[in-house]
Design a protein around this motif. Structure first.
Motif, mmCIF file in Angstrom:
data_model
loop_
_atom_site.group_PDB
_atom_site.id
_atom_site.type_symbol
_atom_site.label_atom_id
_atom_site.label_comp_id
_atom_site.label_asym_id
_atom_site.label_seq_id
_atom_site.Cartn_x
_atom_site.Cartn_y
_atom_site.Cartn_z
ATOM 1 N N GLY A 1 25.873 38.460 -21.531
ATOM 2 C CA GLY A 1 24.512 37.941 -21.528
ATOM 3 C C GLY A 1 24.230 37.163 -22.796
ATOM 4 O O GLY A 1 24.627 37.590 -23.890
ATOM 5 N N SER A 2 23.549 36.039 -22.662
ATOM 6 C CA SER A 2 23.176 35.255 -23.840
ATOM 7 C C SER A 2 22.172 36.019 -24.696
ATOM 8 O O SER A 2 22.282 36.051 -25.926
ATOM 9 N N LYS B 1 17.305 45.827 -25.568
ATOM 10 C CA LYS B 1 17.903 47.142 -25.772
ATOM 11 C C LYS B 1 17.756 48.070 -24.567
ATOM 12 O O LYS B 1 18.355 49.147 -24.551
ATOM 13 N N LEU B 2 16.997 47.643 -23.564
ATOM 14 C CA LEU B 2 16.947 48.387 -22.307
ATOM 15 C C LEU B 2 18.070 47.953 -21.367
ATOM 16 O O LEU B 2 18.476 48.702 -20.485
ATOM 17 N N GLY B 3 18.536 46.698 -21.559
ATOM 18 C CA GLY B 3 19.594 46.180 -20.701
ATOM 19 C C GLY B 3 19.178 45.001 -19.854
ATOM 20 O O GLY B 3 19.960 44.532 -19.019
ATOM 21 N N ASN B 4 17.952 44.494 -20.028
ATOM 22 C CA ASN B 4 17.547 43.274 -19.334
ATOM 23 C C ASN B 4 18.355 42.103 -19.883
ATOM 24 O O ASN B 4 18.583 42.014 -21.095
ATOM 25 N N VAL B 5 18.793 41.205 -18.993
ATOM 26 C CA VAL B 5 19.729 40.160 -19.388
ATOM 27 C C VAL B 5 19.219 38.767 -19.036
ATOM 28 O O VAL B 5 18.714 38.537 -17.934
ATOM 29 N N TYR B 6 19.365 37.844 -20.014
ATOM 30 C CA TYR B 6 19.123 36.417 -19.790
ATOM 31 C C TYR B 6 20.435 35.679 -20.043
ATOM 32 O O TYR B 6 21.128 35.938 -21.032
ATOM 33 N N THR C 1 26.491 29.895 -18.172
ATOM 34 C CA THR C 1 27.029 31.237 -18.415
ATOM 35 C C THR C 1 26.520 32.231 -17.371
ATOM 36 O O THR C 1 27.061 33.312 -17.229
ATOM 37 N N ARG C 2 25.496 31.828 -16.631
ATOM 38 C CA ARG C 2 24.962 32.712 -15.584
ATOM 39 C C ARG C 2 25.983 32.914 -14.470
ATOM 40 O O ARG C 2 26.218 34.043 -14.041
ATOM 41 N N THR D 1 19.165 39.525 -14.830
ATOM 42 C CA THR D 1 19.698 40.815 -14.383
ATOM 43 C C THR D 1 18.810 41.893 -14.982
ATOM 44 O O THR D 1 18.725 42.010 -16.205
ATOM 45 N N PRO D 2 18.109 42.671 -14.161
ATOM 46 C CA PRO D 2 17.209 43.697 -14.691
ATOM 47 C C PRO D 2 17.968 44.914 -15.215
ATOM 48 O O PRO D 2 19.074 45.215 -14.756
#
Length: 225
Positions: free
Chosen positions: A162-163, A167-172, A177-178, A211-212
């Motif tokens: 993930g770019s 700290k919860l794990g949500n991803v951008y 790169t997606r 990605t949640p």
């Protein structure tokens, strides 16, 4: 073990014979630290789904890119992939019979993974009708048109990058790169993301979460690619 782990701890979660999905497009967006750590283990006989097999040592940036190190060290037994032209070692192992390469049209591969993540049995596509792609596959006629039934793909472990990751794990993911990463994260039992930049919860605008966190089991701090 908490949500934050090392690349070596991530690699240790992969067992012999596992089906591993790895994000990346020509090495862009591949979790390099985790893949390198995995290549250093004794794991073997992996089934891997990936867009391509990257560049061999001495290729782009004079080092392994993508999953090429896993190929070079003969960690992979079966490969679901869209193309292998950038890595001669993949073709060599395929010709020798030591690597089972299943070449799949890129859109079809994406949809098979998507089907796995969304609980579908497969997808119907006209892509490949009348070609070698159709060999051994079920053909279904809908409204007078033939489609191939391409079954869903589901993995044991997903390795993505993930770019920006909170700290919860949500991803951008930035730009290309997606690639396959959101689809793979939904299609695997265990999801490990390598974070290029780690931020606090709330710093990623909700509309940018691709990605949640509920899909992400572990986070590895990987730094810039």
């Amino acid at each position: 073990m908490g949500k934050f782990i090392s690349a070596q701890e991530a690699a240790a979660m992969v067992k012999d014979g596992d089906f591993v999905m790895v994000g990346g497009f020509l090495g862009h967006g591949t979790p390099d630290s985790i893949v390198s750590a995995l290549a250093d283990t004794e794991v073997k006989d992996l089934t891997v789904a990936v867009n391509d097999t990257g560049f061999p040592e001495g290729g782009e940036k004079h080092g392994f890119r993508g999953v090429s190190e896993l190929i070079a060290r003969h960690k992979v037994k079966t490969l679901y992939v869209s193309h292998i032209g950038t890595n001669p070692e993949t073709g060599k192992q395929m010709s020798e019979g030591s690597l089972d390469v299943r070449l799949i049209p890129q859109g079809t591969l994406a949809e098979q993974i998507r089907a796995g993540g969304f609980g579908l049995g497969g997808v119907l596509t006209p892509t490949g009708i009348g070609t070698d792609v159709a060999k051994g596959k079920q053909v279904i006629t809908v409204d007078g048109k033939e489609y191939l039934l391409e079954t869903a793909l589901k993995g044991d472990v997903c390795l993505i990058r993930g770019s920006v990751v909170d700290k919860l794990g949500n991803v951008y993911y930035k730009g290309s790169t997606r690639n396959f990463c959101p689809l793979m994260a939904a299609a695997c039992k265990t999801v490990i993301v390598e974070a290029e930049q780690l931020v606090e919860p709330g710093e990623i605008p909700p509309e940018n979460v691709m990605t949640p966190f509920i899909l992400v089991d572990y986070i590895v701090e990987g730094g810039k690619q």
